[in-house]
Structures are given as structure tokens and as C-alpha cells.
Design a protein around this motif. Structure first.
Motif, PDB file in Angstrom:
ATOM      1  N   ASP A 130       0.784  -1.271  -0.053  1.00 26.45           N
ATOM      2  CA  ASP A 130       0.026   0.054  -0.012  1.00 26.45           C
ATOM      3  C   ASP A 130       0.629   1.417  -0.021  1.00 26.45           C
ATOM      4  N   ASN A 131       2.009   1.198   0.436  1.00 30.03           N
ATOM      5  CA  ASN A 131       2.742   2.420   0.498  1.00 30.03           C
ATOM      6  C   ASN A 131       4.308   2.202   0.572  1.00 30.03           C
ATOM      7  N   PRO A 132       4.883   1.614  -0.895  1.00 27.01           N
ATOM      8  CA  PRO A 132       4.069   1.857  -2.068  1.00 27.01           C
ATOM      9  C   PRO A 132       3.522   0.760  -2.468  1.00 27.01           C
ATOM     10  N   ALA A 133       2.163   1.170  -3.157  1.00 29.62           N
ATOM     11  CA  ALA A 133       1.318  -0.139  -3.765  1.00 29.62           C
ATOM     12  C   ALA A 133       2.126  -0.493  -5.162  1.00 29.62           C
ATOM     13  N   VAL A 134       2.322  -1.828  -5.108  1.00 26.76           N
ATOM     14  CA  VAL A 134       3.095  -2.326  -6.241  1.00 26.76           C
ATOM     15  C   VAL A 134       2.177  -2.954  -7.029  1.00 26.76           C
ATOM     16  N   VAL A 135       2.270  -2.589  -8.431  1.00 28.29           N
ATOM     17  CA  VAL A 135       1.376  -3.162  -9.435  1.00 28.29           C
ATOM     18  C   VAL A 135       2.146  -3.747 -10.616  1.00 28.29           C
ATOM     19  N   ASP A 136       1.818  -5.054 -10.731  1.00 33.69           N
ATOM     20  CA  ASP A 136       2.642  -5.651 -11.989  1.00 33.69           C
ATOM     21  C   ASP A 136       1.435  -5.615 -13.019  1.00 33.69           C
TER      22      ASP A 136
END
Length: 179
Positions: free
Chosen positions: A125-131
């Protein structure tokens, strides 16, 4: 086929390698993203001011891709820059080549990028990690006025985005390709 790699194509390849090395240096293991299909909702575009709204991580990535496409077609990188956090690692690697091509009188002829699938890693969430799986349409890049265009084919790539909250929205703090 490697003989066809010239000019801007070589720069793009070098940027891709640099991003891969940066991603590898930042992670302790090889990422193996499991990607879900993107939502059926239409992605935000820079013309709808994605930075003025609160988007979820996948929506922020969709807005970044839309801003990338806008920058490729117009040379205006303001929307792309607005979605990047101060000190974003990797953001300039996407912005500066576009600005350089347009400053030299060149342009891009492509249908742009599209998100095939995006998945936020659980618990991030902090950081949010997006693949993200992206399809990069083939096209032509004219690197400067009067230059011969560099032709390239369609590619499918995996990207990694890290997003941080800022002013009630998410901004890209890291972006790069995963190999």
C-alpha cells in the motif's frame, strides 16, 4: 535482424536494458507477477485530468499508460510528468526520449500502448506495487526532422509500477520493465 537496430531504436533498447537492470537491482528475487484481466471500465485519459481524481492503483497505471500514449502522439509530456512523484525512478526514462524526438522535429507513428492485465500485489500500500502486462503497438519513429523512420514491431512486456499517495491521489514513484 539486429542490423535493423539504429538510432532511436537503439536508444529505446538501451533504456529498456537500463530499466531492467534497475528493476533487478531493486528486487531481491525475480518477480513472477500473476496478472488479472483489467477492469471493463474505460481508462482515464489525460484530457479527463486523471491527477485531479482519486484513482485506485490499477486506475493510476491506466492513466499513466493513457498519458504515455498522449505524449507519443502529441509530444506533450505534461500529463505523464503530472502522474510521476517527485524523484520517481524510471519516469524520466520514458519522458525524455519523447521530448528529445519532438524537440528535434521528429515524431512517433504508433497506435500506442495498452494494458493487457494489471494486478496490485496483496498487502502493498505504500508503495502500492502493480504488476502490469502491456502491449506496445508496432509503428515508426522518426527521430528527427528529415531522418529516415525506424520501424518496429508489436511487443508484449511486463512492467512494474510502484505508487505512493500524494495529495489524496496516487503517483508513480517507480516504473520499469521486468525481464
Amino acid at each position: 535482424m539486429m542490423a535493423d537496430v539504429t538510432g532511436t531504436r537503439a536508444v529505446i533498447a538501451a533504456v529498456g536494458v537500463a530499466l531492467v537492470l534497475g528493476v533487478a537491482a531493486c528486487s531481491g528475487s525475480d518477480p513472477e507477477p500473476r496478472l488479472a484481466p483489467p477492469s471493463n471500465s474505460a481508462p482515464s485519459t489525460p484530457s479527463t485530468s486523471p491527477v485531479a481524481t482519486s484513482l485506485d492503483p490499477a486506475g493510476t497505471v491506466q492513466a499513466w499508460i493513457a498519458a504515455q500514449n498522449d505524449a507519443l502522439s502529441t509530444g506533450d509530456t505534461a500529463g505523464l510528468r503530472a502522474l510521476g512523484a517527485k524523484g520517481c525512478r524510471g519516469c524520466a526514462d520514458f519522458v525524455k526520449p519523447i521530448e528529445r524526438v519532438y524537440a528535434d522535429g521528429g515524431h512517433f507513428d504508433t497506435e500506442g500502448w495498452s494494458v493487457i492485465a494489471a494486478k496490485t500485489r496483496p498487502g502493498s500500500d505504500n508503495p502500492a506495487v502493480v504488476d502490469v502486462a502491456v502491449s506496445i503497438a508496432g509503428g515508426r519513429t522518426t527521430p528527427k526532422a528529415g531522418a529516415d523512420p525506424v520501424v518496429y514491431g508489436r511487443q508484449k512486456r511486463i512492467m512494474l509500477f510502484k505508487l505512493v499517495p500524494a495529495g489524496g491521489r496516487l503517483l508513480v514513484n517507480f516504473v520499469g520493465f521486468v525481464e
